[in-house]
Design an enzyme around this catalytic site. Structure first.
Site, PDB file in Angstrom:
ATOM      1  N   ALA A   9       0.846  -1.200   0.000  1.00  0.00           N
ATOM      2  CA  ALA A   9       0.000   0.000   0.000  1.00  0.00           C
ATOM      3  C   ALA A   9       0.878   1.245   0.000  1.00  0.00           C
ATOM      4  CB  ALA A   9      -0.922  -0.016   1.214  1.00  0.00           C
ATOM      5  N   THR A 128       8.610  -2.527 -10.063  1.00  0.00           N
ATOM      6  CA  THR A 128       9.629  -2.544 -11.108  1.00  0.00           C
ATOM      7  C   THR A 128      10.644  -3.627 -10.754  1.00  0.00           C
ATOM      8  OG1 THR A 128       9.323  -0.183 -11.391  1.00  0.00           O
ATOM      9  CG2 THR A 128      11.319  -1.132 -12.339  1.00  0.00           C
ATOM     10  N   ALA A 218      13.893   0.529 -19.171  1.00  0.00           N
ATOM     11  CA  ALA A 218      14.366   1.346 -20.294  1.00  0.00           C
ATOM     12  C   ALA A 218      13.725   2.734 -20.273  1.00  0.00           C
ATOM     13  CB  ALA A 218      14.063   0.637 -21.610  1.00  0.00           C
ATOM     14  N   CYS A 272      12.978   5.996  -8.062  1.00  0.00           N
ATOM     15  CA  CYS A 272      13.042   5.106  -9.237  1.00  0.00           C
ATOM     16  C   CYS A 272      14.290   5.252 -10.097  1.00  0.00           C
ATOM     17  CB  CYS A 272      11.815   5.339 -10.104  1.00  0.00           C
ATOM     18  SG  CYS A 272      10.302   4.859  -9.280  1.00  0.00           S
ATOM     19  N   PHE A 273      14.615   6.473 -10.514  1.00  0.00           N
ATOM     20  CA  PHE A 273      15.608   6.613 -11.581  1.00  0.00           C
ATOM     21  C   PHE A 273      16.945   5.937 -11.250  1.00  0.00           C
ATOM     22  CE2 PHE A 273      13.744  10.638 -13.809  1.00  0.00           C
ATOM     23  CZ  PHE A 273      12.751   9.850 -14.352  1.00  0.00           C
ATOM     24  N   PHE A 334      11.920  15.493  -3.361  1.00  0.00           N
ATOM     25  CA  PHE A 334      12.694  15.308  -4.602  1.00  0.00           C
ATOM     26  C   PHE A 334      12.085  16.038  -5.785  1.00  0.00           C
ATOM     27  CE2 PHE A 334      10.738  12.259  -7.608  1.00  0.00           C
ATOM     28  CZ  PHE A 334       9.683  11.751  -6.865  1.00  0.00           C
ATOM     29  N   LYS A 335      10.824  16.479  -5.657  1.00  0.00           N
ATOM     30  CA  LYS A 335      10.188  17.344  -6.651  1.00  0.00           C
ATOM     31  C   LYS A 335       8.991  17.984  -5.963  1.00  0.00           C
ATOM     32  CE  LYS A 335       7.494  15.161  -9.753  1.00  0.00           C
ATOM     33  NZ  LYS A 335       6.944  14.151 -10.693  1.00  0.00           N
ATOM     34  N   ARG A 342      12.744  10.217  -1.034  1.00  0.00           N
ATOM     35  CA  ARG A 342      13.654   9.128  -1.377  1.00  0.00           C
ATOM     36  C   ARG A 342      14.616   9.585  -2.480  1.00  0.00           C
ATOM     37  NH1 ARG A 342       9.312   4.384  -2.181  1.00  0.00           N
ATOM     38  NH2 ARG A 342       8.224   6.067  -3.234  1.00  0.00           N
TER      39      ARG A 342
HETATM   40  P1  NAD Z   1       6.612   1.850  -1.176  1.00  0.00           P
HETATM   41  O1  NAD Z   1       7.801   1.550  -0.342  1.00  0.00           O
HETATM   42  O2  NAD Z   1       5.926   3.164  -1.052  1.00  0.00           O
HETATM   43  O3  NAD Z   1       5.502   0.717  -0.942  1.00  0.00           O
HETATM   44  C1  NAD Z   1       5.801  -0.640  -0.850  1.00  0.00           C
HETATM   45  C2  NAD Z   1       4.943  -1.231   0.270  1.00  0.00           C
HETATM   46  O4  NAD Z   1       5.055  -2.654   0.232  1.00  0.00           O
HETATM   47  C3  NAD Z   1       5.382  -0.815   1.678  1.00  0.00           C
HETATM   48  O5  NAD Z   1       4.312  -0.171   2.333  1.00  0.00           O
HETATM   49  C4  NAD Z   1       5.762  -2.140   2.376  1.00  0.00           C
HETATM   50  O6  NAD Z   1       5.391  -2.183   3.739  1.00  0.00           O
HETATM   51  C5  NAD Z   1       4.945  -3.137   1.564  1.00  0.00           C
HETATM   52  N1  NAD Z   1       5.439  -4.501   1.621  1.00  0.00           N
HETATM   53  C6  NAD Z   1       6.720  -4.953   1.468  1.00  0.00           C
HETATM   54  N2  NAD Z   1       6.749  -6.305   1.549  1.00  0.00           N
HETATM   55  C7  NAD Z   1       5.476  -6.714   1.765  1.00  0.00           C
HETATM   56  C8  NAD Z   1       4.856  -7.989   1.922  1.00  0.00           C
HETATM   57  N3  NAD Z   1       5.581  -9.123   1.836  1.00  0.00           N
HETATM   58  N4  NAD Z   1       3.527  -8.044   2.159  1.00  0.00           N
HETATM   59  C9  NAD Z   1       2.776  -6.916   2.221  1.00  0.00           C
HETATM   60  N5  NAD Z   1       3.296  -5.674   2.063  1.00  0.00           N
HETATM   61  C10 NAD Z   1       4.638  -5.577   1.824  1.00  0.00           C
HETATM   62  O7  NAD Z   1       7.068   1.627  -2.688  1.00  0.00           O
HETATM   63  P2  NAD Z   1       6.438   2.290  -4.008  1.00  0.00           P
HETATM   64  O8  NAD Z   1       7.041   3.615  -4.242  1.00  0.00           O
HETATM   65  O9  NAD Z   1       4.972   2.121  -3.968  1.00  0.00           O
HETATM   66  O10 NAD Z   1       7.063   1.330  -5.116  1.00  0.00           O
HETATM   67  C11 NAD Z   1       6.623  -0.005  -5.249  1.00  0.00           C
HETATM   68  C12 NAD Z   1       7.201  -0.566  -6.529  1.00  0.00           C
HETATM   69  O11 NAD Z   1       6.726   0.194  -7.648  1.00  0.00           O
HETATM   70  C13 NAD Z   1       8.723  -0.500  -6.615  1.00  0.00           C
HETATM   71  O12 NAD Z   1       9.179  -1.649  -7.308  1.00  0.00           O
HETATM   72  C14 NAD Z   1       8.980   0.740  -7.453  1.00  0.00           C
HETATM   73  O13 NAD Z   1      10.196   0.665  -8.157  1.00  0.00           O
HETATM   74  C15 NAD Z   1       7.820   0.714  -8.409  1.00  0.00           C
HETATM   75  N6  NAD Z   1       7.412   2.031  -8.936  1.00  0.00           N
HETATM   76  C16 NAD Z   1       7.390   3.133  -8.133  1.00  0.00           C
HETATM   77  C17 NAD Z   1       6.958   4.368  -8.633  1.00  0.00           C
HETATM   78  C18 NAD Z   1       6.915   5.596  -7.765  1.00  0.00           C
HETATM   79  O14 NAD Z   1       6.686   6.678  -8.291  1.00  0.00           O
HETATM   80  N7  NAD Z   1       7.098   5.502  -6.467  1.00  0.00           N
HETATM   81  C19 NAD Z   1       6.536   4.453  -9.960  1.00  0.00           C
HETATM   82  C20 NAD Z   1       6.556   3.307 -10.751  1.00  0.00           C
HETATM   83  C21 NAD Z   1       6.998   2.103 -10.229  1.00  0.00           C
HETATM   84  C1  UDX Z   2       9.648   8.738 -12.599  1.00  0.00           C
HETATM   85  C2  UDX Z   2       9.059   8.558 -14.015  1.00  0.00           C
HETATM   86  O1  UDX Z   2       8.784   9.850 -14.581  1.00  0.00           O
HETATM   87  C3  UDX Z   2       7.777   7.735 -13.948  1.00  0.00           C
HETATM   88  O2  UDX Z   2       7.297   7.484 -15.269  1.00  0.00           O
HETATM   89  C4  UDX Z   2       8.076   6.424 -13.254  1.00  0.00           C
HETATM   90  O3  UDX Z   2       6.903   5.639 -13.141  1.00  0.00           O
HETATM   91  C5  UDX Z   2       8.676   6.652 -11.880  1.00  0.00           C
HETATM   92  O4  UDX Z   2       9.850   7.473 -11.994  1.00  0.00           O
HETATM   93  P1  UDX Z   2       9.089  10.304 -10.523  1.00  0.00           P
HETATM   94  O5  UDX Z   2      10.414   9.852 -10.034  1.00  0.00           O
HETATM   95  O6  UDX Z   2       7.921  10.191  -9.617  1.00  0.00           O
HETATM   96  O7  UDX Z   2       8.693   9.499 -11.858  1.00  0.00           O
HETATM   97  O8  UDX Z   2       9.181  11.843 -10.967  1.00  0.00           O
HETATM   98  P2  UDX Z   2       9.751  12.587 -12.275  1.00  0.00           P
HETATM   99  O9  UDX Z   2       8.791  13.631 -12.644  1.00  0.00           O
HETATM  100  O10 UDX Z   2      10.165  11.654 -13.318  1.00  0.00           O
HETATM  101  O11 UDX Z   2      11.036  13.332 -11.695  1.00  0.00           O
HETATM  102  C6  UDX Z   2      12.183  12.605 -11.264  1.00  0.00           C
HETATM  103  C7  UDX Z   2      13.289  13.575 -10.903  1.00  0.00           C
HETATM  104  O12 UDX Z   2      13.790  14.235 -12.058  1.00  0.00           O
HETATM  105  C8  UDX Z   2      12.843  14.685  -9.949  1.00  0.00           C
HETATM  106  O13 UDX Z   2      13.844  14.914  -8.993  1.00  0.00           O
HETATM  107  C9  UDX Z   2      12.670  15.875 -10.858  1.00  0.00           C
HETATM  108  O14 UDX Z   2      12.821  17.098 -10.194  1.00  0.00           O
HETATM  109  C10 UDX Z   2      13.803  15.636 -11.845  1.00  0.00           C
HETATM  110  N1  UDX Z   2      13.601  16.307 -13.149  1.00  0.00           N
HETATM  111  C11 UDX Z   2      12.529  15.990 -13.933  1.00  0.00           C
HETATM  112  C12 UDX Z   2      14.534  17.228 -13.590  1.00  0.00           C
HETATM  113  O15 UDX Z   2      15.528  17.512 -12.899  1.00  0.00           O
HETATM  114  N2  UDX Z   2      14.346  17.823 -14.811  1.00  0.00           N
HETATM  115  C13 UDX Z   2      13.284  17.526 -15.615  1.00  0.00           C
HETATM  116  O16 UDX Z   2      13.189  18.103 -16.702  1.00  0.00           O
HETATM  117  C14 UDX Z   2      12.349  16.576 -15.159  1.00  0.00           C
END
Ligand code: NAD
Ligand code: UDX
Length: 481
Positions: A9, A128, A218, A272-273, A334-335, A342
């Site tokens: 969640a 991811t 990618a 993520c990045f 971070f933005k 993170r």
């Molecule tokens: P998050 O840390 O916010 O959430 C993950 C949750 O999973 C935590 O609350 C944790 O307690 C729970 N968890 C871990 N192990 C568990 C288990 N065995 N059973 C039940 N709950 C469990 O992470 P997030 O930012 O939501 O990212 C999740 C995934 O999505 C990652 O792989 C990340 O790379 C990917 N992702 C993140 C973003 C983003 O913008 N944050 C975007 C696209 C993809």
């Molecule tokens: C990124 C991807 O955009 C999204 O598609 C993926 O699912 C998760 O990772 P996020 O990390 O949430 O999303 O934010 P994003 O808007 O991509 O910004 C990432 C970082 O790049 C931030 O620190 C932002 O300030 C920085 N950024 C972004 C720049 O420095 N310059 C830009 O032109 C755009």
């Protein structure tokens, strides 16, 4: 009624499931997590993450067809489709430490699914993950299956924080990878039917599993590469008198390049990045492709260089020392429009300034003090490992860092200001008032290029803006590497 359960969640699981619940009233969605505290927050008026528009969506569906629960096993055993959206951090030790994805959380979720499942399930990779994870997960599930059929799909998430709700409402595409067997195709169709409730079908792309897994890594690598490219240009702009915004605009009008993701900054952050590029680098190395690995590694090196360059610029501009000087930090997330810190560049910048013995006064509209203190005392990569997320009792940074609740308080008596997040409210500050209350000469270091440089210079500030022609004052200071 189709039942969906999402394990995890977090920033992805919460918003994505809320959107599915909103758009699919006939689907029952349960979001589960091992963190009871997080689940309680999802069930309260104060959600565990700040995301514009999210509360309104949750409020509309919660208790109707959207449920948040810590009873993980119950909801997993009842579901037809299980999304796994747990964290997949960078490994901190052992094989691949500092690069490979740590799939501990993923694997334990998969084993739990195998343990409690009593009927056929579609298991969807939302996290991811490295390419070929689906194969490993398939093995875990089928070896423990007790005659149950599991279909694994890859459905990576492309939302960005701060714009998650609009990204989910109107995605550029939804990607679904599955096995090319009759059962695999049936599972892909079942998930497609869910998204087709609000996403035009021509935006729902179906591929094989490995293409879907790799496309996520990618896509993030390509986006981050654009930022490192423009940031690399920003250093050259400062050296030559070119203006990076003008250069970005000029090249972005070429329709083959495009205008997005071209803002020079103090560096990219977010969960993520960096993680995903390191993961990609590791996969390339494991597949005997060192040249490809080195190419992508450079994106991170330039990002680190940009943060170091910013700190060096601050120190060199202020007579080569910030020891004992108060520096106001405006923005820690971070933005903008998120409270997420993170991998925020603010951590490295603050640590760099603290390394030169600065005193920091930090203000961010969405990040609480406890989180900032924890971030500044944590080791690299520890942030995404919940076991490490303990409050630090004897925190060595505490004496040098103050967190305040207002930009005017942060900047009072400060020698310099670093703008590290592009919050809209920072543009509207009364800079004459701020200037009057600062030590002189008063410096502004704009790490996000959101300040009106001319106006600030008229007031009397010495201004540094990433990739912009240098203030005459800064030209006379030692060169920055
Ligand atoms: P998050 O840390 O916010 O959430 C993950 C949750 O999973 C935590 O609350 C944790 O307690 C729970 N968890 C871990 N192990 C568990 C288990 N065995 N059973 C039940 N709950 C469990 O992470 P997030 O930012 O939501 O990212 C999740 C995934 O999505 C990652 O792989 C990340 O790379 C990917 N992702 C993140 C973003 C983003 O913008 N944050 C975007 C696209 C993809
Ligand atoms: C990124 C991807 O955009 C999204 O598609 C993926 O699912 C998760 O990772 P996020 O990390 O949430 O999303 O934010 P994003 O808007 O991509 O910004 C990432 C970082 O790049 C931030 O620190 C932002 O300030 C920085 N950024 C972004 C720049 O420095 N310059 C830009 O032109 C755009």
């Amino acid at each position: 009624m189709v039942k969906i359960c999402c394990i995890g969640a977090g920033y992805v699981g919460g918003p994505t499931m809320a959107m599915i619940a909103l758009k699919c009233p006939k689907v029952e969605v349960a979001v589960v997590d091992i963190s009871v505290q997080r689940i309680n927050a999802w069930n309260s008026d104060s959600l565990p993450i700040y995301e514009p528009g999210l509360y309104e969506v949750v409020k509309q569906c919660r208790g109707i067809n959207l449920f948040f629960s810590a009873d993980v096993e119950k909801h997993v055993s009842e579901a037809d489709i299980i999304f796994v959206s747990v964290n997949t951090p960078t490994k901190t030790r052992g094989l691949g430490a500092g690069k490979a994805a740590d799939l501990t959380y993923w694997e334990s979720a998969a084993r739990m699914i195998a343990d409690v499942a009593k009927s056929n399930k579609i298991v969807v990779e939302k996290s991811t993950v490295p390419v070929k994870t689906a194969e490993a997960i398939e093995k875990i599930l089928t070896h423990n299956a007790k005659g149950i059929n599991f279909q694994i799909l890859s459905n990576p998430e492309f939302l960005a924080e701060g714009t998650a709700i609009s990204d989910l409402l109107n995605p550029d595409r939804v990607l679904i990878g599955g096995r090319e067997t009759p059962e695999g195709k049936k599972a892909v169709q079942a998930l497609k039917d869910v998204y087709a409730q609000w996403v035009p079908t021509d935006r729902i792309l179906c591929t094989n599993l490995w293409s879907a897994e790799l496309s996520k890594l990618a896509a993030n690598a390509f986006l981050a590469q654009r930022i490192s490219s423009v940031n690399a240009m920003s250093a050259l702009c400062e050296a030559t008198g070119a203006d990076v915004s003008q250069v970005s605009h000029a090249i972005g009008t070429d329709s083959r390049i495009g205008p997005k993701f071209m803002n020079a900054s103090v560096g990219f952050g977010g969960s993520c990045f960096q993680k995903d590029i390191l993961n990609l680098v590791y996969i390339c190395e494991c597949n005997g492709l060192p040249e490809v690995a080195n190419y992508w590694k450079q994106v991170i090196k330039v990002n680190d260089y940009q943060k170091t360059r910013f700190v060096n610029r601050v120190v060199s501009s202020m007579f080569n020392t910030v020891s004992g000087k108060k520096i106001a930090i405006l923005g820690f997330a971070f933005k903008k429009d998120t409270g997420d810190t993170r991998e925020t560049p603010a951590i490295d910048v603050c640590k760099g300034l603290l390394g030169d013995k600065a005193r920091l006064s930090i203000f961010d509209p969405q990040v609480p003090e406890e989180q900032i203190m924890r971030d500044l005392s944590m080791n690299k990569f520890d942030w995404d490992h919940p076991v490490h997320l303990q409050p630090t009792s004897s925190n060595p940074v505490q004496q040098e860092v103050g967190v305040v609740f207002d930009a005017y308080e942060a900047t009072k008596d400060a020698h310099g200001i670093c703008v590290l997040t592009e919050w809209d409210e920072f543009r509207k500050l009364d800079f004459q008032k701020i200037y009057n209350n600062m030590q002189k000469p008063a410096f502004v270091f704009d790490g996000r290029n959101i300040m009106d440089v001319e106006k600030l210079r008229e007031i009397g500030f010495i201004v540094y803006s990433i990739g912009k022609p240098l203030d005459p004052w800064l030209k006379d200071m030692p060169a920055v590497a």
